[in-house]
Enzyme design. Structure first.
Site, PDB file in Angstrom:
ATOM      1  N   GLU A 342       0.882  -1.168   0.000  1.00 21.85           N
ATOM      2  CA  GLU A 342       0.000   0.000   0.000  1.00 21.85           C
ATOM      3  C   GLU A 342       0.913   1.209   0.000  1.00 21.85           C
ATOM      4  O   GLU A 342       1.795   1.346   0.843  1.00 21.85           O
ATOM      5  CB  GLU A 342      -0.904  -0.027   1.229  1.00 21.85           C
ATOM      6  CG  GLU A 342      -2.066   0.965   1.140  1.00 21.85           C
ATOM      7  CD  GLU A 342      -1.750   2.272   1.814  1.00 21.85           C
ATOM      8  OE1 GLU A 342      -1.691   3.293   1.085  1.00 21.85           O
ATOM      9  OE2 GLU A 342      -1.551   2.293   3.030  1.00 21.85           O
ATOM     10  N   CYS A 376      -1.977   8.228   4.344  1.00 21.11           N
ATOM     11  CA  CYS A 376      -1.999   7.928   2.906  1.00 21.11           C
ATOM     12  C   CYS A 376      -3.367   8.229   2.316  1.00 21.11           C
ATOM     13  O   CYS A 376      -3.501   8.431   1.108  1.00 21.11           O
ATOM     14  CB  CYS A 376      -1.598   6.480   2.653  1.00 21.11           C
ATOM     15  SG  CYS A 376      -2.405   5.295   3.719  1.00 21.11           S
TER      16      CYS A 376
END
Length: 591
Positions: A342, A376
């Site tokens: 990720e 994020c």
């Protein structure tokens, strides 16, 4: 839902005659059964399972709010004060559960007070990394053979230790070391980490219970979920203590052994998580804790012939390089390594002319500026129709942004705090300056101070260029850029959002018009792995919103869901025949 063992599922489908003789002929259950007597067959310890167990009911860890005068606030304040007084701490490598000190000390400064360190850590040498790898591999078989319920108990106990005994200490380490305020630390180091460990148990139980639905007469089919051959390298980020725990926890709970390379900026909190896992009963060689130079440690691991998987959270640039390096080593590996990652995001809010202004601004503020935009999933680009922008949205956004309190985590009133360190500070402030040179208009914030801590005021930039630097480049800081579009161009703006950046992590649509929501959801189907309707782009909860994005944002394997665990197992299909054929000729061969 109680996960039945593979034996139970198989017998439910087997003919009656086979069920009748099952107690004499069928092997013991292995999928979700536990607590065993032991025997040895050909030198291998075999555990006979005596029951099938149901795990406790799993739910999300309740959030604590730390109001004035509460016992929780008092307890957390005491933990922060104690940690400040006792630090800086010395963190070793931890190999086979034992402290190893190399003498090569590196520092983890506190981002709100960068002249002082939360800890120093012993950077691993090549010899230490090699020992971590080899000793984890030596422990692999015993960990694989430990009954499932015992593995589950370890992670359930770890969650309970975090929820109570170590809650405030782990939060304090996350606040002081990673710059989070109390609420952000509660979300991360307490609630989400507990959720990751508990829901991992739930999901793995469900995974193991997934067995073939059919058995022909005289045949018993079953599926075994083996750990990978080799070791898993977990490369974890600075911004979430919970992610550090999950990146080693997810592969370990299904029987893998791991080498954990923590972020230099989260070393102390990650070290505490590792200590908690050991206290919960994790065998000491299952997860080896190896702080050190990121490039050197990671390269040594992926160059090893028994490297089996990478579990990564970090930058897109680094992830792509690691993928290339792994692919260049394919001939030396025993199998094809699993790559789970990720990475970055350039997350968006899209507002339709029917959106509510007040709540829309509140959601933008929280999504962009909580934890100084260092998530994020944090909001970075905002698309607002002219009718809203000129009739209250702009004014409300400026007023609320300018009113945000920024300061150290040691002061309860601060909504947000510092950025992670000097590299981040220089990058973010440099991007703001470049945006101004290219015509971007700073309408709120745009100020910073690094004299004591790395503080940047939440900043809003207005641009007339949808391809501007701050609309396309990941910043990972407290910077929101607004592009104002013509009301009639809503569908065109959807297409613009989908084609502006290489990322596809999170995004939100705000509207009261249902057809607008339907249109945006359709046109932005591939623009975000986590898509929110009338809600901010941050705040995914384990067990509720599985998290991950595609395109340059990662492999979209969805942490916080059952799917992530399938990446760290290798299935074996087993067919057992009970009826001996007497001839090879089939009826179709007869004439």
């Amino acid at each position: 839902m109680f996960a039945r063992s593979s034996v139970a599922r198989g017998l439910a489908k087997a003919p009656r005659a086979l069920r009748a003789q099952s107690s004499r002929t069928l092997p013991p259950a292995t999928a979700v059964s536990a607590f065993a007597s032991s025997s040895r067959v050909a030198g291998v310890r075999m555990s006979s399972q005596l029951a099938t167990f149901k795990i406790p009911e799993i739910d999300n860890e309740p959030m604590r709010s730390y109001p004035i005068g509460s016992a929780d606030r008092k307890g957390l304040q005491e933990a922060v004060d104690k940690m400040l007084k006792a630090g800086p701490f010395e963190v070793p490598c931890v190999i086979n559960g034992k402290e190893v000190k190399t003498g090569n000390l590196q520092a983890q400064p506190m981002p709100h007070d960068h002249a002082n360190n939360l800890c120093t850590y012993h950077a691993a040498t090549a010899e230490i990394v090699n020992k971590a790898i080899e000793d984890s591999l030596a422990a692999r078989q015993a960990w694989e053979e430990m009954p499932w319920a015992d593995k589950a108990a370890i992670f359930l106990k770890a969650a309970d230790l975090i929820a109570e005994k170590y809650r405030f200490e782990l939060m304090a380490a996350t606040m002081l070391g990673q710059g989070k305020n109390a609420w952000q630390a509660e979300i991360d180091a307490a609630a989400e980490l507990c959720d990751f460990f508990r829901f991992s148990v739930k999901y793995v139980e469900e995974l193991y219970a997934n067995q073939p639905p059919r058995n022909s007469q005289g045949v018993w089919n079953r599926t075994e979920y083996r750990p990978l051959e080799g070791f898993v390298l977990a490369v974890t980020p600075f911004n979430f203590t919970a992610i550090g725990g999950n990146l080693v926890g997810a592969p370990a709970i299904v029987g893998n052994v791991c080498v954990w390379k923590p972020s230099p900026q989260a070393t102390y909190s990650n070290y505490l998580v590792h200590k908690i896992l050991l206290e919960a009963g994790l065998p000491p060689s299952v997860v080896q804790f190896v702080p050190g130079n990121p490039a050197e440690v990671v390269q040594q691991c992926i160059d090893h012939e028994k490297f089996a998987a990478l579990h990564f959270t970090g930058s897109t640039h680094v992830f792509r390089k690691l993928w290339k390096d792994i692919s260049s080593n394919l001939e030396k590996y025993r199998g094809y390594p699993r790559i789970v990652g990720e990475t970055g995001g350039k997350n968006f809010h899209l507002y339709h002319p029917s959106a509510d202004i007040k709540s829309g601004v509140v959601q933008a503020i929280r999504a962009a500026f909580e934890y100084s935009g260092q998530k994020c999933s944090a909001l970075s680009r905002v698309y607002v129709p002219k009718s809203l922008w000129n009739n209250g949205f702009k004014e409300e956004l400026i007023t609320q942004t300018e009113g945000i309190t920024v300061g150290p985590c040691t002061e309860w009133n601060n909504f947000t705090g510092p950025v992670s360190g000097r590299p981040a500070f220089d990058k973010i402030t440099g991007i703001i300056e470049q945006a101004k040179k290219e015509g971007g208009k700073v309408i709120a914030g745009g100020k910073w101070d690094d004299s004591k801590g790395f503080f940047i005021r939440p900043t809003v930039i207005e641009t007339s260029d949808p391809q501007a630097l701050t609309m396309t480049t990941e910043i990972f800081g407290p910077v929101m850029t607004v592009y104002v579009y013509e009301d009639a161009d809503f569908e065109k703006t959807c297409e613009l959002i989908d084609n502006t950046t290489e990322y596809a992590l999170t995004g939100s649509i705000f509207a009261q018009d249902r057809q607008a929501l339907v249109t945006a959801a359709h046109k932005l189907r591939n623009a975000a792995g986590n898509f929110y309707i009338n809600d901010k782009s941050t705040g995914a909860v384990v067990g509720q919103q599985p998290f991950g994005g595609a395109r340059a944002s990662g492999t979209n394997d969805k942490s916080g869901s059952i799917t992530i665990f399938s990446r760290f197992v290798s299935q074996r299909s087993i067919k057992e025949n009970f009826i001996n054929p007497e001839e090879y000729i089939y009826p179709s061969n007869l004439v």
